[in-house]
Design an enzyme around this catalytic site. Structure first.
Site, PDB file in Angstrom:
ATOM      1  N   GLU A   1       0.829  -1.298   0.034  1.00 54.07           N
ATOM      2  CA  GLU A   1      -0.200   0.086  -0.094  1.00 54.07           C
ATOM      3  C   GLU A   1       0.909   1.055   0.070  1.00 54.07           C
ATOM      4  O   GLU A   1       1.818   1.261   0.736  1.00 54.07           O
ATOM      5  CB  GLU A   1      -0.867  -0.098   1.155  1.00 54.07           C
ATOM      6  CG  GLU A   1      -2.115  -0.743   0.919  1.00 54.07           C
ATOM      7  CD  GLU A   1      -2.847  -1.186   2.273  1.00 54.07           C
ATOM      8  OE1 GLU A   1      -2.076  -1.629   3.290  1.00 54.07           O
ATOM      9  OE2 GLU A   1      -4.133  -1.037   2.288  1.00 54.07           O
TER      10      GLU A   1
ATOM     11  N   THR B   1      -6.962   0.025 -20.084  1.00 51.64           N
ATOM     12  CA  THR B   1      -6.680  -1.221 -19.646  1.00 51.64           C
ATOM     13  C   THR B   1      -5.318  -1.806 -20.258  1.00 51.64           C
ATOM     14  O   THR B   1      -4.793  -1.180 -21.190  1.00 51.64           O
ATOM     15  CB  THR B   1      -7.659  -2.212 -19.882  1.00 51.64           C
ATOM     16  OG1 THR B   1      -7.964  -2.073 -21.336  1.00 51.64           O
ATOM     17  CG2 THR B   1      -9.028  -2.139 -19.151  1.00 51.64           C
TER      18      THR B   1
ATOM     19  N   ARG C   1      -4.737  -8.605 -16.870  1.00 50.92           N
ATOM     20  CA  ARG C   1      -5.578  -7.743 -16.794  1.00 50.92           C
ATOM     21  C   ARG C   1      -5.150  -6.593 -15.684  1.00 50.92           C
ATOM     22  O   ARG C   1      -4.660  -7.050 -14.798  1.00 50.92           O
ATOM     23  CB  ARG C   1      -6.732  -8.758 -16.038  1.00 50.92           C
ATOM     24  CG  ARG C   1      -7.252  -9.889 -17.085  1.00 50.92           C
ATOM     25  CD  ARG C   1      -8.489 -10.437 -16.540  1.00 50.92           C
ATOM     26  NE  ARG C   1      -9.322  -9.682 -17.154  1.00 50.92           N
ATOM     27  CZ  ARG C   1      -9.855  -9.829 -18.676  1.00 50.92           C
ATOM     28  NH1 ARG C   1      -9.366 -10.750 -19.046  1.00 50.92           N
ATOM     29  NH2 ARG C   1     -10.914  -9.179 -18.914  1.00 50.92           N
TER      30      ARG C   1
END
Ligand code: DSN
Length: 416
Positions: A48, A225, A234
């Site tokens: 994070e 994407t 992905r």
């Protein structure tokens, strides 16, 4: 794999991919190197935050991976050193929908207006459709295509923008077979002091390889994407222009605002294995071989469109400049659902799709959407596109069974 149930399901899916013709324009086939990075122990790590500013320890290699991915992304799309210093990129979005949501969260106060293309005319759910969070949290204003030409009408979009004064305008599509004029969109955005966001998810690979004009000289924000024509895992990326011409209006550094919207605004820990696999793909995308590949994608979709037209099918807007085309099957008395089901029974995978001004419901629309990225990855060229068009015609117009012929063609062009 010791989980035999799952192993047999994965093997069955691999066999399905090998033995079918994938004409879904948003799908592709990644390299072994992309799969290796995706399946690596990087998936074990929490990271994070951003490189150099993480909430957990042990990120010395992860920082290098994320920075490498960012550098490769900027280099791929911004040829000049000066340009890629002007731009920032966030490679953490889990996929395209959260990427688009993050941009809106960063740049448009909730409840205010933004503009995008209607889903049923080629846009995307996250371009403000009422069932998407983007259509619930903001006032989405929609433009479509011209009823006669089935092309974007920039005069009409300008008129709508002047009337509605959106804070941000999205240019981009999932089912529009033509190139977009980014310069015209820039003029429209400037006329109403809106940010211009280009969602290049579908055609990013074509931009990278020079088979489609680049939105970078015109946009404030570009989202994409990574798994479509870019042929990566992905995932998604958001590029922001630090010198955004509209940024002064709110005195906001849009790169910082977007980073904050991605984390901690919307997401927690980034998927580091996915970021590494994206970095692998971006290196592949910078090769001459990839350049040839994306030009071949366009030649193939044009060959497919031409042959289908020769066989009497109506192609929406009369053709394609990109990797995809829309076929009006209802005009020949078949629903889109029936068409895609019949094709699937014959090993041809396509998706039902609305066409502009469709009178049929979205679950059984008038069209099917066909694209050539995956078949081109398998090595197919114009000659094979003629054969594929023939298969589609045999199934839909003559009710013939072509499954054995499809399998034979697939074997000739194996997936590595
Ligand atoms: N689902 C994608 C497509 O097929 O175009 C867009 O997100």
């Amino acid at each position: 794999m010791s989980d035999k149930i799952l192993e047999s399901l994965i093997r069955a899916e691999i066999r399905r991919q090998k033995e079918t013709l994938d004409l879904i324009p948003s799908e592709n086939i990644v390299s072994h190197n992309v799969l290796a990075a995706l399946g690596s122990p990087l998936t074990n790590k929490y990271a994070e935050g951003y490189p150099g500013a993480r909430y957990y320890g042990g990120n010395q290699y992860v920082d290098q991976i994320e920075n490498l991915c960012r550098a490769r992304a900027l280099k791929l799309f911004l040829r000049q050193q000066a340009d890629y210093k002007k731009w920032s990129v966030n490679v953490q979005p889990y996929s395209g929908s959260p990427a688009n949501l993050a941009v809106l969260l960063a740049l448009v106060p909730t409840g205010e207006k933004f503009m995008g293309m209607r889903l049923d005319m080629g846009g995307h759910l996250t371009h403000g459709h009422k069932v998407s969070a983007t259509g619930k949290l903001w006032q989405a204003i929609h433009y479509g295509v011209d009823e006669k030409t089935e092309l974007l009408n920039y005069e009409n979009i300008l008129r709508l923008a002047r009337k509605e004064r959106p804070k941000l305008i999205i240019a981009g599509f999932t089912a529009y077979p033509r190139q977009i004029d980014f310069k015209k969109f820039r003029r429209i955005a400037d006329a109403v002091h809106a940010y211009l966001m280009v969602d290049m998810s579908h055609f990013a690979g074509l931009v990278a390889g020079g088979a489609h004009p680049s939105p970078f000289p015109y946009a404030d924000v570009v989202t994409t994407t990574t798994h479509k024509t870019l042929r990566g895992p992905r995932g998604a990326m958001i590029f922001t222009n630090r010198e955004s011409r509209t940024a002064n209006r709110n005195k906001v550094d849009i790169a910082k605002a977007v980073d904050k919207a991605v984390f901690p605004g919307l997401q927690g820990g980034p998927h580091v294995n996915q970021i590494a696999a994206t970095a692998v793909a971006l290196k592949e995308d910078a090769t001459q071989q990839f350049k040839k590949y994306v030009h071949q994608i366009v030649k193939n979709s044009q060959a497919l469109a031409r042959e289908l037209q020769r066989l009497g099918w109506r192609v929406v807007s009369g053709g394609t400049d990109t990797h995809l085309l829309l076929l009006d099957v209802a005009e020949r008395g078949i629903g889109g659902k029936e068409a895609s089901d019949k094709l699937e029974q014959n090993g041809i995978i396509a998706n039902k799709n609305t066409i502009p001004y469709d009178h049929r419901p979205p679950m059984d629309p008038s069209g099917i959407r066909l694209g050539t990225p995956a078949l081109t990855t398998r090595g197919m060229k114009e000659k094979e596109m003629k054969i594929v068009a023939g298969f589609i015609n045999d199934v839909l117009a003559k009710n013939e069974n072509v499954l054995a012929l499809v399998k034979k063609l697939c074997r000739k062009f194996p997936i590595e």
